[in-house]
Design an enzyme around this catalytic site. Structure first.
Site, PDB file in Angstrom:
ATOM      1  N   TYR A 127       0.873  -1.168   0.000  1.00 58.08           N
ATOM      2  CA  TYR A 127       0.000   0.000   0.000  1.00 58.08           C
ATOM      3  C   TYR A 127       0.911   1.219   0.000  1.00 58.08           C
ATOM      4  CZ  TYR A 127      -3.956  -3.094   1.139  1.00 58.08           C
ATOM      5  OH  TYR A 127      -4.918  -4.071   1.118  1.00 58.08           O
TER       6      TYR A 127
HETATM    7  P1  FDA Z   1       2.545  -2.657 -10.597  1.00 61.81           P
HETATM    8  O1  FDA Z   1       2.752  -3.205 -11.953  1.00 61.81           O
HETATM    9  O2  FDA Z   1       2.107  -1.242 -10.471  1.00 61.81           O
HETATM   10  O3  FDA Z   1       3.839  -2.916  -9.732  1.00 61.81           O
HETATM   11  C1  FDA Z   1       3.997  -2.471  -8.395  1.00 61.81           C
HETATM   12  C2  FDA Z   1       5.488  -2.262  -8.095  1.00 61.81           C
HETATM   13  O4  FDA Z   1       6.238  -3.437  -8.384  1.00 61.81           O
HETATM   14  C3  FDA Z   1       6.114  -1.174  -8.962  1.00 61.81           C
HETATM   15  O5  FDA Z   1       7.166  -0.566  -8.234  1.00 61.81           O
HETATM   16  C4  FDA Z   1       6.673  -1.959 -10.129  1.00 61.81           C
HETATM   17  O6  FDA Z   1       7.705  -1.253 -10.800  1.00 61.81           O
HETATM   18  C5  FDA Z   1       7.150  -3.226  -9.456  1.00 61.81           C
HETATM   19  N1  FDA Z   1       7.091  -4.407 -10.330  1.00 61.81           N
HETATM   20  C6  FDA Z   1       6.027  -4.800 -11.094  1.00 61.81           C
HETATM   21  N2  FDA Z   1       6.315  -5.913 -11.745  1.00 61.81           N
HETATM   22  C7  FDA Z   1       7.570  -6.267 -11.399  1.00 61.81           C
HETATM   23  C8  FDA Z   1       8.429  -7.348 -11.779  1.00 61.81           C
HETATM   24  N3  FDA Z   1       8.021  -8.288 -12.642  1.00 61.81           N
HETATM   25  N4  FDA Z   1       9.680  -7.391 -11.261  1.00 61.81           N
HETATM   26  C9  FDA Z   1      10.110  -6.441 -10.399  1.00 61.81           C
HETATM   27  N5  FDA Z   1       9.339  -5.406 -10.008  1.00 61.81           N
HETATM   28  C10 FDA Z   1       8.076  -5.314 -10.500  1.00 61.81           C
HETATM   29  N6  FDA Z   1      -2.600  -6.099  -2.013  1.00 61.81           N
HETATM   30  C11 FDA Z   1      -2.769  -7.188  -1.237  1.00 61.81           C
HETATM   31  O7  FDA Z   1      -1.825  -7.623  -0.591  1.00 61.81           O
HETATM   32  N7  FDA Z   1      -3.977  -7.834  -1.204  1.00 61.81           N
HETATM   33  C12 FDA Z   1      -5.054  -7.413  -1.933  1.00 61.81           C
HETATM   34  O8  FDA Z   1      -6.116  -8.022  -1.869  1.00 61.81           O
HETATM   35  C13 FDA Z   1      -4.882  -6.252  -2.749  1.00 61.81           C
HETATM   36  N8  FDA Z   1      -5.916  -5.770  -3.508  1.00 61.81           N
HETATM   37  C14 FDA Z   1      -5.733  -4.637  -4.270  1.00 61.81           C
HETATM   38  C15 FDA Z   1      -6.794  -4.129  -5.025  1.00 61.81           C
HETATM   39  C16 FDA Z   1      -6.626  -2.985  -5.784  1.00 61.81           C
HETATM   40  C17 FDA Z   1      -7.778  -2.459  -6.585  1.00 61.81           C
HETATM   41  C18 FDA Z   1      -5.375  -2.323  -5.807  1.00 61.81           C
HETATM   42  C19 FDA Z   1      -5.185  -1.070  -6.609  1.00 61.81           C
HETATM   43  C20 FDA Z   1      -4.307  -2.836  -5.077  1.00 61.81           C
HETATM   44  C21 FDA Z   1      -4.473  -3.985  -4.298  1.00 61.81           C
HETATM   45  N9  FDA Z   1      -3.422  -4.495  -3.544  1.00 61.81           N
HETATM   46  C22 FDA Z   1      -3.622  -5.613  -2.771  1.00 61.81           C
HETATM   47  C23 FDA Z   1      -2.096  -3.872  -3.577  1.00 61.81           C
HETATM   48  C24 FDA Z   1      -1.192  -4.600  -4.579  1.00 61.81           C
HETATM   49  O9  FDA Z   1      -0.727  -5.804  -3.999  1.00 61.81           O
HETATM   50  C25 FDA Z   1       0.024  -3.732  -4.938  1.00 61.81           C
HETATM   51  O10 FDA Z   1      -0.399  -2.532  -5.513  1.00 61.81           O
HETATM   52  C26 FDA Z   1       0.972  -4.501  -5.879  1.00 61.81           C
HETATM   53  O11 FDA Z   1       2.236  -3.908  -5.842  1.00 61.81           O
HETATM   54  C27 FDA Z   1       0.428  -4.515  -7.273  1.00 61.81           C
HETATM   55  O12 FDA Z   1       1.178  -5.287  -8.161  1.00 61.81           O
HETATM   56  P2  FDA Z   1       0.986  -5.007  -9.734  1.00 61.81           P
HETATM   57  O13 FDA Z   1       1.914  -5.877 -10.461  1.00 61.81           O
HETATM   58  O14 FDA Z   1      -0.461  -5.034 -10.069  1.00 61.81           O
HETATM   59  O15 FDA Z   1       1.407  -3.466  -9.807  1.00 61.81           O
END
Ligand code: FDA
Length: 510
Positions: A460
Site C-alpha cells: 500500500y
Molecule cells: P505494478 O505493476 O504497479 O507494480 C507495483 C510495483 O512493483 C512497482 O514498483 C513496479 O515497478 C514493481 N514491479 C512490477 N512488476 C515487477 C516485476 N516483474 N519485477 C520487479 N518489479 C516489478 N494487495 C494485497 O496484498 N492484497 C489485496 O487483496 C490487494 N488488492 C488490491 C486491489 C486494488 C484495486 C489495488 C489497486 C491494489 C491492491 N493491492 C492488494 C495492492 C497490490 O498488492 C500492490 O499494488 C501490488 O504492488 C500490485 O502489483 P501489480 O503488479 O499489479 O502493480
C-alpha cells in the site's frame, strides 16, 4: 529531459542492434496505441491526467531476451526503467514518477503471463505479467481443492504483488504470497537470467517482499500451492451505529476475538459512511463484516455462536462456493458470475474514482471512544468517499519469524488497517481536500496503532511516510531494512533499478 530525441533514437538503434524484430514491441509516443496501452493498466485514475509524467516509450517484451536487451540499452543510454505487471501501484510508480523531468520507459510485462500448474507436486510456475485472477483460474481448471494464498482483487499483477508481500483470505492459514514462493526467474542488472540456485539465498530472500523495481526484473515465480476444501463459506453482515444495531460495540468486541479464532477463518471489516438504510435522506456509519471460512456453513455458525455471538450471524447470511469463486464474491461480482470473470483484465475497483490509501497495524484493541472519534472523522467526508478496511491477522502470520522474508508484520498484530479516500472530482483542489482529510484520519489514528516504527504495508505504497529511505524503510520492513540495503548494494551497486521508494545501495546513501 524528454525534449531531446537523442537518447530515445539511440536507444532504439541499440535495441535493433540486439534484435532486428524488436520494433514491433516498442510503442513510442507517436504510436497511435501509446495512450490506450499506457492507460490499460493504470488502476488509479489519479495518475491518468495530462499533468502526469509519461514514459518516453512503452516496451512490451514477448520473450526473456527482450528484457535483457531493454536492460542493456537502457543502461547504455541512461534511461530509467519502470517495470509494470498489473499496474496497481498505489502511487503509480510502475508507469509514472513524481519527477517531471525524468526520462524513463515502461517495461510492461502484459505478454509474459504463462501459467503452468503441476497438481502432483502442488506447485505452479507463473510469469510475472499474469494477474491473480488468471492464476486462480488456472489452478481451478486443474483442481477444486488447490489454491494460492494471495490477494483478493483479480486484476492485481503477480510481479508487483509478490514483490511487496501479497495478502488475502488465506493469510491466517498459510501466510502471504511471498511466504509461498519456492523459486523464481529474475533478470539482473547485468542481463543475466537467474534462478534460486544461481541468485543465491540473499537475493532470493530480498525479492520475496522487499519491493518491486529494486533488485532486478522478476520474470516468473514458482509458487507452492495449498490445499483448500472443495467448498468454503462466505458471509457479509452489515451493522450500523444506529437503530440498536450496535456497530461500535460489535467492532470493538471483534478486536478481542479475531486473531484468536481458528486459522480457518479470515475476517475483514469495512467501516464507512453510507446512506441510512432506514431513513433514506440521512446517513449513518456502517460496519460490514466480510468473512471466509474454510469449511461448511454449519461449522461456521457453531464457531461464531461460541466465539463471537455479538455478531448474530445467521444461516441466511452465509453462502457456500468453491475457493476460486470466493475471489469473485470478495470482488463484489454477482453470485452466479462465471469463473471466467477472473480473466477479465478490464474491471476496475474504483471506476473513475481516484484514490489514496495508507496503512497501519493494530496491536492493542482500540477503545470504544477511539471508534467514536473515527466515526466523527468519517462524517467529515461524503458518503462512501472515505473509509477503513480492517483485515484480521494472527494464526500462521504469528508463527512466521519477522526475518523469514522482508515482510515483517507478524506476531503481535491483531489486524491490519487500510485508511482510504476516493474522489471523482478533477483538479488539484478537490484532491487536496481528500488527501488532507485522509492525512487527518491517519494523524487521528496515531495513539491506536503501532509505534517506533509506525508500521506500514509496502504494497500500500504511501509516499507521505518520509522521503528518507530510513524512515519508510523501517515502516515497511522494520529490522529487515539493513539486510535489504546489503543485498541491493551487492546486486545493483549503481542503483540502476530504482523508483521514489526503492531500497538504496550504500553508495547512494542519503
Ligand atoms: P505494478 O505493476 O504497479 O507494480 C507495483 C510495483 O512493483 C512497482 O514498483 C513496479 O515497478 C514493481 N514491479 C512490477 N512488476 C515487477 C516485476 N516483474 N519485477 C520487479 N518489479 C516489478 N494487495 C494485497 O496484498 N492484497 C489485496 O487483496 C490487494 N488488492 C488490491 C486491489 C486494488 C484495486 C489495488 C489497486 C491494489 C491492491 N493491492 C492488494 C495492492 C497490490 O498488492 C500492490 O499494488 C501490488 O504492488 C500490485 O502489483 P501489480 O503488479 O499489479 O502493480
Amino acid at each position: 529531459g524528454v525534449t531531446s530525441s537523442q537518447p530515445y533514437e539511440e536507444f532504439l538503434q541499440c535495441l535493433e542492434f540486439h534484435d532486428s524484430n524488436i520494433t514491433s514491441i516498442v510503442y513510442t509516443r507517436a504510436n497511435s496505441s501509446f495512450s490506450s496501452l499506457l492507460e490499460s493498466s493504470i488502476r488509479n485514475p489519479r495518475f491518468d491526467t495530462s499533468a502526469t509524467p509519461k514514459p518516453l516509450l512503452i516496451f512490451t517484451p514477448r520473450q526473456i531476451s527482450h528484457i535483457q536487451s531493454a536492460i542493456r540499452c537502457s543502461r547504455a543510454h541512461r534511461i530509467q526503467i519502470r517495470v509494470r505487471s498489473g499496474g496497481h501501484d498505489y502511487e503509480g510508480l510502475s508507469y509514472s514518477t513524481i519527477s517531471p523531468s525524468l526520462t524513463f520507459l515502461v517495461l510492461d510485462l502484459r505478454n509474459l503471463r504463462a501459467i503452468q500448474v503441476d497438481v502432483p507436486s502442488k506447485t505452479a510456475w507463473a510469469q510475472a505479467g499474469a494477474t491473480l485472477g488468471e492464476l486462480y483460474y488456472a489452478i481451478a481448471a486443474e483442481s477444486r481443492t488447490l489454491a494460492f494464498p494471495a490477494g483478493m482483487w483479480p486484476t492485481v499483477g503477480l510481479g508487483g504483488h509478490i514483490s511487496g508481500g501479497g495478502y488475502g483470505s488465506l493469510l491466517r492459514k498459510h501466510g502471504i504470497a511471498a511466504d509461498n514462493v519456492v523459486d523464481a526467474q529474475v533478470v539482473d542488472v547485468e542481463g543475466r537470467i537467474l534462478d534460486r540456485a544461481s541468485m543465491g539465498e540473499d537475493l532470493f530472500w530480498a525479492i520475496r517482499g522487499g519491493g518491486g523495481n529494486t533488485f532486478g526484473i522478476v520474470v516468473a515465480w514458482k509458487l507452492s500451492l495449498v490445499s483448500v476444501p472443495p467448498t468454503v463459506t462466505l458471509f457479509t453482515v452489515s451493522r450500523t451505529a444506529q437503530h440498536k444495531q450496535n456497530a461500535t460495540e460489535i467492532v470493538h468486541r471483534w478486536q478481542y476475538v479475531v486473531d484468536k479464532l481458528s486459522n480457518d477463518v479470515f475476517f475483514m471489516v469495512v467501516l464507512n459512511r453510507v446512506v441510512n438504510p432506514i431513513q433514506a435522506n440521512a446517513t449513518t456509519i456502517q460496519a460490514s463484516f466480510n468473512s471466509l471460512y474454510l469449511g461448511s456453513i454449519e461449522g461456521l455458525i457453531l464457531m461464531m455462536e461460541a466465539k463471537f455471538p455479538d455478531l448474530g450471524l445467521r444461516r441466511e447470511n452465509c453462502v457456500e462456493m468453491s475457493w476460486a469463486k470466493s475471489i469473485l464474491y470478495f470482488a463484489g461480482f454477482p453470485l452466479n458470475s462465471p469463473l471466467e470473470s477472473l480473466l477479465d483484465r478490464t474491471i476496475s475497483a474504483t471506476g473513475s474514482a481516484k484514490f489514496k490509501g495508507k496503512s497501519d497495524y493494530v496491536k492493542e484493541p482500540i477503545p470504544i471512544s477511539g471508534f467514536e472519534g473515527i466515526w466523527e472523522k468519517l462524517k467529515e467526508v461524503g458518503v462512501q468517499t472515505g473509509g477503513l478496511i480492517l483485515a484480521s491477522y494472527g494464526g500462521k502470520m504469528s508463527e512466521i519469524p519477522e526475518s523469514s522474508i522482508p515482510f515483517p508484520h507478524r506476531a503481535g498484530n491483531i489486524y491490519q488497517v487500510e485508511e482510504v479516500a476516493f474522489w471523482v472530482e478533477d483538479g488539484v483542489e478537490a484532491a487536496d481536500g481528500y488527501l488532507n482529510w485522509l492525512r487527518g484520519l491517519y494523524e487521528y489514528m496515531t495513539p491506536y496503532v503501532s509505534k517506533n516504527p509506525r508500521e506500514a504495508y509496502a504494497n500500500y505504497r504511501d509516499l507521505d511516510i518520509g522521503r528518507r529511505a530510513r524512515s519508510w524503510g523501517s515502516s515497511y520492513y522494520k529490522n529487515n531494512f539493513d539486510r535489504l540495503v546489503r543485498v541491493k548494494t551487492a546486486v545493483d551497486p549503481a542503483n540502476f533499478f530504482r523508483n521514489e521508494q526503492s531500497i538504496p545501495p550504500l553508495s547512494s546513501w542519503r
